[in-house]
Scaffold this motif. Sequence first.
Motif, PDB file in Angstrom:
ATOM      1  N   GLY A  51       0.817  -1.213   0.000  1.00 45.91           N
ATOM      2  CA  GLY A  51       0.000   0.000   0.000  1.00 45.91           C
ATOM      3  C   GLY A  51       0.849   1.259   0.000  1.00 45.91           C
ATOM      4  O   GLY A  51       2.083   1.198   0.139  1.00 45.91           O
ATOM      5  N   ILE A  52       0.195   2.382  -0.153  1.00 51.72           N
ATOM      6  CA  ILE A  52       0.898   3.671  -0.144  1.00 51.72           C
ATOM      7  C   ILE A  52       1.732   3.801   1.140  1.00 51.72           C
ATOM      8  O   ILE A  52       1.244   3.501   2.236  1.00 51.72           O
ATOM      9  N   GLY A  53       2.978   4.182   0.956  1.00 49.35           N
ATOM     10  CA  GLY A  53       3.859   4.459   2.096  1.00 49.35           C
ATOM     11  C   GLY A  53       4.287   3.250   2.906  1.00 49.35           C
ATOM     12  O   GLY A  53       4.851   3.403   3.992  1.00 49.35           O
ATOM     13  N   CYS A  54       4.053   2.050   2.387  1.00 50.78           N
ATOM     14  CA  CYS A  54       4.432   0.847   3.156  1.00 50.78           C
ATOM     15  C   CYS A  54       5.943   0.598   3.134  1.00 50.78           C
ATOM     16  O   CYS A  54       6.453  -0.184   3.947  1.00 50.78           O
ATOM     17  N   GLY A  55       6.628   1.211   2.173  1.00 53.98           N
ATOM     18  CA  GLY A  55       8.090   1.047   2.122  1.00 53.98           C
ATOM     19  C   GLY A  55       8.609   0.344   0.883  1.00 53.98           C
ATOM     20  O   GLY A  55       9.730  -0.167   0.878  1.00 53.98           O
ATOM     21  N   LYS A  56       7.810   0.355  -0.203  1.00 52.04           N
ATOM     22  CA  LYS A  56       8.224  -0.341  -1.434  1.00 52.04           C
ATOM     23  C   LYS A  56       9.554   0.210  -1.974  1.00 52.04           C
ATOM     24  O   LYS A  56      10.449  -0.551  -2.308  1.00 52.04           O
ATOM     25  N   THR A  57       9.658   1.540  -2.042  1.00 53.30           N
ATOM     26  CA  THR A  57      10.876   2.153  -2.593  1.00 53.30           C
ATOM     27  C   THR A  57      12.072   1.851  -1.702  1.00 53.30           C
ATOM     28  O   THR A  57      13.161   1.523  -2.188  1.00 53.30           O
ATOM     29  N   THR A  58      11.857   1.946  -0.409  1.00 47.65           N
ATOM     30  CA  THR A  58      12.942   1.690   0.552  1.00 47.65           C
ATOM     31  C   THR A  58      13.449   0.253   0.392  1.00 47.65           C
ATOM     32  O   THR A  58      14.654   0.010   0.343  1.00 47.65           O
ATOM     33  N   VAL A  59      12.524  -0.695   0.262  1.00 45.94           N
ATOM     34  CA  VAL A  59      12.902  -2.102   0.111  1.00 45.94           C
ATOM     35  C   VAL A  59      13.562  -2.339  -1.246  1.00 45.94           C
ATOM     36  O   VAL A  59      14.583  -3.022  -1.355  1.00 45.94           O
ATOM     37  N   ASN A  65       8.125  -7.404   6.710  1.00 50.37           N
ATOM     38  CA  ASN A  65       7.456  -6.683   7.786  1.00 50.37           C
ATOM     39  C   ASN A  65       8.187  -5.366   8.008  1.00 50.37           C
ATOM     40  O   ASN A  65       9.313  -5.351   8.497  1.00 50.37           O
ATOM     41  N   ASN A  66       7.524  -4.264   7.652  1.00 50.74           N
ATOM     42  CA  ASN A  66       8.147  -2.943   7.817  1.00 50.74           C
ATOM     43  C   ASN A  66       7.502  -2.158   8.963  1.00 50.74           C
ATOM     44  O   ASN A  66       7.279  -0.958   8.865  1.00 50.74           O
ATOM     45  N   ALA A  67       7.197  -2.881  10.029  1.00 53.33           N
ATOM     46  CA  ALA A  67       6.563  -2.231  11.185  1.00 53.33           C
ATOM     47  C   ALA A  67       7.594  -1.624  12.135  1.00 53.33           C
ATOM     48  O   ALA A  67       7.258  -0.785  12.961  1.00 53.33           O
ATOM     49  N   GLU A  68       8.844  -2.077  11.991  1.00 53.61           N
ATOM     50  CA  GLU A  68       9.880  -1.558  12.906  1.00 53.61           C
ATOM     51  C   GLU A  68      10.688  -0.478  12.172  1.00 53.61           C
ATOM     52  O   GLU A  68      10.216   0.098  11.219  1.00 53.61           O
ATOM     53  N   THR A  69      11.922  -0.265  12.613  1.00 52.01           N
ATOM     54  CA  THR A  69      12.732   0.779  11.976  1.00 52.01           C
ATOM     55  C   THR A  69      13.242   0.293  10.618  1.00 52.01           C
ATOM     56  O   THR A  69      13.228  -0.913  10.334  1.00 52.01           O
ATOM     57  N   GLU A  70      13.715   1.238   9.819  1.00 57.66           N
ATOM     58  CA  GLU A  70      14.256   0.883   8.498  1.00 57.66           C
ATOM     59  C   GLU A  70      15.431  -0.078   8.619  1.00 57.66           C
ATOM     60  O   GLU A  70      15.697  -0.862   7.700  1.00 57.66           O
ATOM     61  N   ASN A  71      16.140   0.000   9.759  1.00 63.01           N
ATOM     62  CA  ASN A  71      17.302  -0.894   9.961  1.00 63.01           C
ATOM     63  C   ASN A  71      16.920  -2.364   9.959  1.00 63.01           C
ATOM     64  O   ASN A  71      17.756  -3.232   9.723  1.00 63.01           O
ATOM     65  N   LYS A 127       4.717  12.522   7.004  1.00 68.25           N
ATOM     66  CA  LYS A 127       6.060  13.018   7.275  1.00 68.25           C
ATOM     67  C   LYS A 127       6.821  13.275   5.955  1.00 68.25           C
ATOM     68  O   LYS A 127       7.601  14.211   5.854  1.00 68.25           O
ATOM     69  N   ARG A 128       6.559  12.415   4.956  1.00 75.18           N
ATOM     70  CA  ARG A 128       7.279  12.523   3.679  1.00 75.18           C
ATOM     71  C   ARG A 128       6.803  13.700   2.839  1.00 75.18           C
ATOM     72  O   ARG A 128       7.580  14.360   2.177  1.00 75.18           O
ATOM     73  N   GLU A 129       5.506  13.944   2.848  1.00 76.26           N
ATOM     74  CA  GLU A 129       4.982  14.997   1.977  1.00 76.26           C
ATOM     75  C   GLU A 129       3.796  15.695   2.621  1.00 76.26           C
ATOM     76  O   GLU A 129       3.248  15.238   3.599  1.00 76.26           O
TER      77      GLU A 129
END
Length: 198
Positions: free
Chosen positions: A9-17, A173-179, A142-144
């Motif tokens: 979904g939007i903002g779930c972290g697709k780009t980050t992953v 699972n992107n519920a925690e920090t990006e680390n 926070k992003r936009e």
Amino acid sequence: MLKIGLTGGIGCGKTTVTNLFVAHNIPVIDADEIAHQLVEPGQPALEHIKTAFGTDFVSVEGVLDRKKMRDCIFSDNYAKKKLEAILHPLVYSGLQSKLTQLHAPYCIICVPLLFETQMESIADRILVVDCSVAQQIERVKKRENMSAEKIQAIINSQIARDIRLSKADDIINNAETENNLAHQVKKLHQLYISLSTL
Ligand code: ATP
């Protein structure tokens, strides 16, 4: 080549992953990027849009008024379907054509609306990036500069979280920090490499 369909979904972290897979030298192709290129000035899709929606949506210089189009399809479901009917087949063939140019054990195909656009068949395996709705809202805010209500409305227009998860072969699972993501990506990278040699 094994094809992994990455969605969420939007903002779930697709780009980050996705960036973490790139760090493993894995090629990524992106449906949103293709959709964006399809409505650049001079592209044939723009002529179809002009015919279907009227000249108000395209300037005399041939530039699509993206905000007007976004607002239009957001408030009018028929218009949304009309735009999708123009763009989705072109996005699908754009992805297919990019796939033929890749040489790798596996690749990531990032399709934010993979289920909503019935594009599952493009991938051999589906990877869902997941976090809670509250986190989606908090991170996108926070992003936009977008209100919580607008973000919630976008979330409501996308497939429900539980249904998306039920269709996944793999989940990050992107519920925690990006680390926490790098380790999960590394494990999946190893899995995909092993599957690609089967
Ligand atoms: P969109 O669907 O809008 O394209 P996306 O799924 O690609 O979004 P990202 O852009 O990767 O999501 O992440 C959304 C925002 O949340 C970004 O600003 C990103 O830096 C941030 N973010 C991602 N993961 C986390 C995390 N675990 N903790 C905090 N912030 C995060």
